[in-house]
Design a protein around this motif. Structure first.
Motif, PDB file in Angstrom:
ATOM      1  N   THR A 191      -7.154  -3.842   1.591  1.00  0.00           N
ATOM      2  CA  THR A 191      -5.885  -4.280   2.337  1.00  0.00           C
ATOM      3  C   THR A 191      -4.789  -3.648   2.225  1.00  0.00           C
ATOM      4  O   THR A 191      -4.009  -3.255   2.940  1.00  0.00           O
ATOM      5  CB  THR A 191      -5.498  -6.010   1.614  1.00  0.00           C
ATOM      6  OG1 THR A 191      -6.710  -6.614   2.017  1.00  0.00           O
ATOM      7  CG2 THR A 191      -4.227  -6.349   2.150  1.00  0.00           C
ATOM      8  N   LEU A 216       2.127  -7.159  -2.415  1.00  0.00           N
ATOM      9  CA  LEU A 216       2.061  -6.901  -0.777  1.00  0.00           C
ATOM     10  C   LEU A 216       3.713  -6.437  -0.587  1.00  0.00           C
ATOM     11  O   LEU A 216       3.793  -5.678   0.073  1.00  0.00           O
ATOM     12  CB  LEU A 216       1.643  -8.005  -0.312  1.00  0.00           C
ATOM     13  CG  LEU A 216       1.605  -8.086   1.242  1.00  0.00           C
ATOM     14  CD1 LEU A 216       0.931  -6.683   1.783  1.00  0.00           C
ATOM     15  CD2 LEU A 216       1.046  -9.242   1.950  1.00  0.00           C
ATOM     16  N   ALA A 270      -1.456 -10.034   6.231  1.00  0.00           N
ATOM     17  CA  ALA A 270      -0.953  -9.096   5.433  1.00  0.00           C
ATOM     18  C   ALA A 270      -0.361  -8.126   6.556  1.00  0.00           C
ATOM     19  O   ALA A 270       0.728  -7.430   6.331  1.00  0.00           O
ATOM     20  CB  ALA A 270      -1.816  -8.394   4.690  1.00  0.00           C
ATOM     21  N   PHE A 320     -10.554  -7.854  11.609  1.00  0.00           N
ATOM     22  CA  PHE A 320      -9.824  -7.979  10.640  1.00  0.00           C
ATOM     23  C   PHE A 320     -10.028  -9.512  10.217  1.00  0.00           C
ATOM     24  O   PHE A 320     -10.178 -10.517  10.960  1.00  0.00           O
ATOM     25  CB  PHE A 320      -8.489  -7.739  10.710  1.00  0.00           C
ATOM     26  CG  PHE A 320      -8.335  -6.425  11.234  1.00  0.00           C
ATOM     27  CD1 PHE A 320      -8.508  -5.372  10.137  1.00  0.00           C
ATOM     28  CD2 PHE A 320      -7.935  -6.076  12.415  1.00  0.00           C
ATOM     29  CE1 PHE A 320      -8.343  -3.970  10.519  1.00  0.00           C
ATOM     30  CE2 PHE A 320      -7.865  -4.479  12.838  1.00  0.00           C
ATOM     31  CZ  PHE A 320      -8.244  -3.585  11.871  1.00  0.00           C
ATOM     32  N   TYR A 365      -2.856 -15.581  -0.283  1.00  0.00           N
ATOM     33  CA  TYR A 365      -2.665 -14.455  -1.383  1.00  0.00           C
ATOM     34  C   TYR A 365      -1.923 -15.365  -2.645  1.00  0.00           C
ATOM     35  O   TYR A 365      -0.959 -16.074  -1.963  1.00  0.00           O
ATOM     36  CB  TYR A 365      -1.789 -13.427  -1.153  1.00  0.00           C
ATOM     37  CG  TYR A 365      -2.399 -12.478  -0.170  1.00  0.00           C
ATOM     38  CD1 TYR A 365      -3.535 -11.489  -0.447  1.00  0.00           C
ATOM     39  CD2 TYR A 365      -1.971 -12.728   1.194  1.00  0.00           C
ATOM     40  CE1 TYR A 365      -4.199 -10.804   0.468  1.00  0.00           C
ATOM     41  CE2 TYR A 365      -2.654 -11.747   2.132  1.00  0.00           C
ATOM     42  CZ  TYR A 365      -3.904 -10.832   1.674  1.00  0.00           C
ATOM     43  OH  TYR A 365      -4.443 -10.172   2.580  1.00  0.00           O
ATOM     44  N   GLU A 422      -6.314 -10.449   6.007  1.00  0.00           N
ATOM     45  CA  GLU A 422      -5.931  -8.974   6.424  1.00  0.00           C
ATOM     46  C   GLU A 422      -4.889  -9.163   7.456  1.00  0.00           C
ATOM     47  O   GLU A 422      -3.730  -8.320   7.565  1.00  0.00           O
ATOM     48  CB  GLU A 422      -6.871  -8.057   6.900  1.00  0.00           C
ATOM     49  CG  GLU A 422      -7.880  -7.699   5.618  1.00  0.00           C
ATOM     50  CD  GLU A 422      -9.340  -7.006   6.010  1.00  0.00           C
ATOM     51  OE1 GLU A 422      -9.850  -6.486   5.308  1.00  0.00           O
ATOM     52  OE2 GLU A 422      -9.487  -7.360   7.371  1.00  0.00           O
TER      53      GLU A 422
END
Length: 157
Positions: A36, A127, A90, A83, A119, A87
């Motif tokens: 990621t 991130l 993100a 994906f 997450y 993902e």
């Protein structure tokens, strides 16, 4: 093509980049999945047009075993089926966090809530810091017109 500045020869850049690279290492060691991280770094760099970082993160991801089809589709991730949902969110957060001027307010509440479903707080923190880190790295390279193409996987790690 020669860069406008040699960051490695500058005492000021050397001092600042020591901490910057340390921050990058901390991100690499974070609980945000490595794959990621590379996809996000690549997408931010594509948006900003940073050839050096596109070169670096494409090669790092490939060296880590990322499939070429996924790397080739990062720029069009919305239409790609390769994906995961995590993902995808993100990448969307990365886009909104990078296109701050275009996004009229940055990351939307909807995107944030979706990211929080995939997450945990530590991964979200990594991130957000990664998106910010990549935007800074892109700007350093773009302003100095750093040439791309010669990066070797692991060169800065």
């Amino acid at each position: 093509m020669d860069a406008r500045l040699n960051y490695f020869a500058s005492p000021t850049a050397g001092k600042a980049l020591k901490y910057f690279m340390s921050a990058g290492k901390t991100l690499k060691d974070s609980p945000l999945p490595a794959g990621t991280q590379e996809l996000v770094a690549l997408r931010v760099s594509q948006i900003n047009g940073c050839a050096v970082c596109i070169d670096m993160h494409t090669k790092e991801a490939a060296a880590a075993g990322e499939a070429s089809v996924r790397l080739n589709l990062v720029a069009a991730w919305r239409e790609a089926t390769v994906f995961t949902e995590a993902e995808r969110v993100a990448l969307e957060l990365a886009e909104e966090g990078t296109r701050v001027a275009d996004a009229a307010g940055g990351v939307s509440d909807e995107v944030w809530a979706s990211a929080a479903k995939h997450y945990d707080e530590e991964q979200l923190t990594a991130l957000v810091v990664l998106v910010s880190f990549m935007n800074m790295a892109n700007r350093l390279n773009i302003i100095a017109q750093q040439p791309a193409g010669d990066y070797e996987p692991g060169q800065f790690h």
